[in-house]
Design a protein around this motif. Sequence first.
Motif, mmCIF file in Angstrom:
data_model
loop_
_atom_site.group_PDB
_atom_site.id
_atom_site.type_symbol
_atom_site.label_atom_id
_atom_site.label_comp_id
_atom_site.label_asym_id
_atom_site.label_seq_id
_atom_site.Cartn_x
_atom_site.Cartn_y
_atom_site.Cartn_z
ATOM 1 N N LEU A 1 6.394 14.433 12.300
ATOM 2 C CA LEU A 1 6.569 12.986 12.451
ATOM 3 C C LEU A 1 5.277 12.283 12.047
ATOM 4 O O LEU A 1 4.190 12.666 12.500
ATOM 5 C CB LEU A 1 6.924 12.632 13.892
ATOM 6 N N PRO A 2 5.345 11.263 11.188
ATOM 7 C CA PRO A 2 4.120 10.570 10.761
ATOM 8 C C PRO A 2 3.468 9.830 11.921
ATOM 9 O O PRO A 2 4.146 9.396 12.860
ATOM 10 C CB PRO A 2 4.633 9.592 9.687
ATOM 11 N N LEU B 1 2.424 6.748 13.016
ATOM 12 C CA LEU B 1 2.645 5.352 12.616
ATOM 13 C C LEU B 1 1.464 4.452 12.958
ATOM 14 O O LEU B 1 1.139 3.533 12.200
ATOM 15 C CB LEU B 1 3.916 4.817 13.287
ATOM 16 N N ARG C 1 7.585 2.625 6.240
ATOM 17 C CA ARG C 1 7.055 3.753 7.010
ATOM 18 C C ARG C 1 7.868 3.966 8.291
ATOM 19 O O ARG C 1 8.096 5.095 8.717
ATOM 20 C CB ARG C 1 5.574 3.532 7.376
ATOM 21 N N GLN C 2 8.304 2.864 8.899
ATOM 22 C CA GLN C 2 9.126 2.963 10.106
ATOM 23 C C GLN C 2 10.457 3.637 9.783
ATOM 24 O O GLN C 2 10.921 4.517 10.521
ATOM 25 C CB GLN C 2 9.369 1.571 10.694
ATOM 26 N N CYS D 1 9.919 7.328 9.271
ATOM 27 C CA CYS D 1 9.715 8.003 10.564
ATOM 28 C C CYS D 1 11.051 8.195 11.289
ATOM 29 O O CYS D 1 11.328 9.268 11.830
ATOM 30 C CB CYS D 1 8.753 7.191 11.424
ATOM 31 N N GLN E 1 12.979 11.000 9.654
ATOM 32 C CA GLN E 1 12.424 12.305 10.021
ATOM 33 C C GLN E 1 12.862 12.701 11.432
ATOM 34 O O GLN E 1 13.294 13.843 11.674
ATOM 35 C CB GLN E 1 10.883 12.251 9.989
#
Length: 997
Positions: free
Chosen positions: A380-381, A383, A408-409, A412, A415
């Motif tokens: 998981l990135p 954030l 990006r959200q 995430c 993922q």
Amino acid sequence: MVNWILKKIFGSKNQRELRRLAPNVRRINEFDEQFKSLSDDALRAKTVAWKEELIKISEPEEQWRRLEEILPEAFAVVKNAARRLKERNHTFTVCDQPMTWDMVHFDVQLVGGMVLHRGRIAEMATGEGKTLVATLPLYLNALTGRGSHLVTVNDYLARRDAEWMGQLYSFLGLTVGCIQHDQEPDVRRQQYACDITYGTNSEFGFDYLRDNGMATTREQQVQRGYHYAIVDEVDSILIDEARTPLIISGPATISTHQYDKWKPLIEQLVRKQTMLCNRVASEAAEAFEKGDAELGGRLMFKVKLGQPRNKQLLRMMEDPDKRRAIDKAELSFYTDTRKEELFQLKEELFFTIDEKSNEADLSEQGRTFLNPEDPNAFVLPDLISEFTEIDLDANLSDEEKDKRKSERQEHCDSQAERIHNISNLLRAYCVFDKDVQYVVEDNKVVIVDEFTGRKMPGRRWSDGLHQAVEAKEGVQIDRETQTLATITIQNYFRLYQKLAGMTGTAETEAAEFHDIYKLDVNVIPTNRPVARQDSNDRIYKTRREKYNAVINEIREHHTKRQPVLVGTVSVEASELLSRMLKREKIPHNVLNAKFHMQEAEIVARAGQPGTVTISTNMAGRGTDIKLGPGVTEIGGLFVLGTERHEARRIDRQLRGRCARQGDPGASRFYVSFEDDLMRNFGAADRMTKIMERFGLEEGQELEHRWLNKSVETAQKRVEQRNYLIRKRTLDFDDVMNMQREVVYTYRNEVIDSEEPRTLIYEVIDEAVPAKLKEYLDVDEPNYGGLIHWVNTTFPLGLTKEKGQFETRSVDENAQFLIGKIKDAYERKSSHEEPSAVKSLERYIILNAIDRLWQEHLYAMDALREGVYLRGYAQKDPLIEYKTEAYDMFVDLMANIKNEVLHNLFRSTSNLQAFENFLATLPQFLLRQDAPTAPTANAPARARQPQPAMAGVAMDGDGADEMSIDLPVRRSLPKVGRNEPCPCGSGKKYKNCCGRTA
């Protein structure tokens, strides 16, 4: 030693409690003798007199005190009525079956009734007449006029007991109701209005949720309070059922699951793991043959991590030497010095399975197999770091920053969804077995209750697990559900002012009953001494040996026509035994738990000569097994348990099915080291040594009371673990419960309010000052933002000049705005239909509460799932949950008020009323230059933009006038771009007047 001596002298706490009740039993019997001379009407008159007296007492404590005073006389009235029905051979029908009343209360039943009235749990052995005992306290507490509830485990028992005991209540002048699954709200309301109401725990709980979370008027609500309740089979409902919260759900607005996509890969992964484990098991077998026990144990421990139910592993566990080698390897790997080795061992597998916690965890090898091209597919990135980098990038505009953050959200979320779906599919394939945890019927996955073996249609596992199992079985995958309202069984029953319970098995869970429900347990002595003979457990190395011995024992008893009740822990075990008995040509009944009524009839016949009945340990509760002719002489009913259950009380429940009311009977349990209880929680290493010392051969069993203690120790471990799980669940739900009480209390206040406008004005008085502080009570007041909020929420048409907010304090501005909003609302309301205004006002508030409460439940679920990870940061997840939940709840209440303000001028009782209101407002077009089709005499005007807030027209003259924008309407029909221009120039519209449009 001192405690033992004191108990011998003074008796146990339970014995002392029962001695205190003895004088009351004598008084009840004395009153009973006196009442024999009364007529039926005179006996009923006592009910009427007590009801009239108690209804006048408003304080509950005063009512309880008065009930305690009349208890002996009231109990005597019930007992006397029962005697009259018996003497008259009163006949009636129960569930369409003819019956004759043949019961009068024994003295021990009077004691049980007193224990129940005082808000405790009465433990009474099976067959001691708990159903009749409940009539005493239910009658007494129903005299208050507030209603008494009796809670049972299924609809059939609720109906049976209501119709059966209803004969007694009706004779005494009380009304009896019964809640059933498919009743309409009007019928339910009538049943709850009765003096005494029977029903199941789920029906009572769901009615509470519907009343408080979904009903919009008092007429839609069915319950009338939570005064007194008796829970029948209290251990089953308050403990076994308590782990599953009651949830009313609806379909989620969006469904993003990827189970279909990942199912083929997970199937391949499971097959590869099976092949790997089989290969490793073969290598282990070779190592054992060569005498290398250490290597063999290590390899088999690896198999145990990857496939705990591997057949080769289970066979090796039957051998004492191999079992000891495997256990030794497991113990050594869990030492601190070998943690890295354990990690490396797990990484040699595709995934590991933890049977105790029902979890499956992918290894790096498994993750690579599923996503070979993307090494970060299961990461998981971060954030927070990414958002910080985006904010610090000076080359990006604000719009670009927002766009990147949104991307990006989304990445995430995608993922997280993938990881969650794969984890659920792994659990579905490796931990959840068909015909054990669930069955497939009519293209649907139906959960099977682990305690009762009953199917539970309509219930679904949460967090997408049910969808994963549906994908595994190839049935229709239903949409994800969203929680609309929820409550745990524990918190529902804690609503009652006085709660009591009765069961045959509560003593082993006395600590939990006291800690959670503040209920003490009293063990009521039997009317006649128990004549049951409980034999020691017979313990075998393998399940195969155990089942062969079980069949032999059944055949032995069946040959001499002695009835046998065989208890199993799962549907799968029941079916296996049934197949074995068919091979031996032994006729038998299997309780499939499809119909409660049919189930009760099969259990009732289980005492007939030569009958063999197979059932899950808890099936058929609430039904007595009466012995057939000649059965007493050959030893009564024989109860045979094929496996020890996780909870001791369920084994006691099974044993208690025989030897009721002094009848003869016997019981024995069969255990093997392959049983789940022994594998997961039993002292396997010590047991292996015992087997080795005795040199047991195939088919030989161990039998000693010390071994019974060993099995009981394993059960205690599981009970303690399950108790801690339930306690933890309750600790978290207590946070939600406090929030639920606040929201439901506010909701009921809105429903019950005669003048909902006062509540609307309370919202205005509270929300407007809070909003003004956001804009003005800061270092740099944001007057533009405030005016924008005011004009988009209310039809006030304020400008900076009209508002003059700079000239007043924050509080003065709040009073100025509140006055204007209330004036505007009064003006709007004057155009509504008077009869509909109150309903509309209620709707505005209830709609805001319900929509935002549902979103809040979803957010709280997400918080609860993620908060456990904070344990890695040495933070207590419960404290973190409480802190964040409080902040979220404060936001929720503020958002509800803002939602009410937002909808105040956007709701109407009917369209005509709203148009009448709009007609009274100064009306301005938002764009004065809106293109209309000009004519030859009226050329198009030049475009002159007007300064206006979104959705609000500015009125330069009327400072106190409300205003509202209307949509622009054409004065002439629409002209196509290629049609001739109406101005008469001869050109196409798009090349003439249309250019300015």
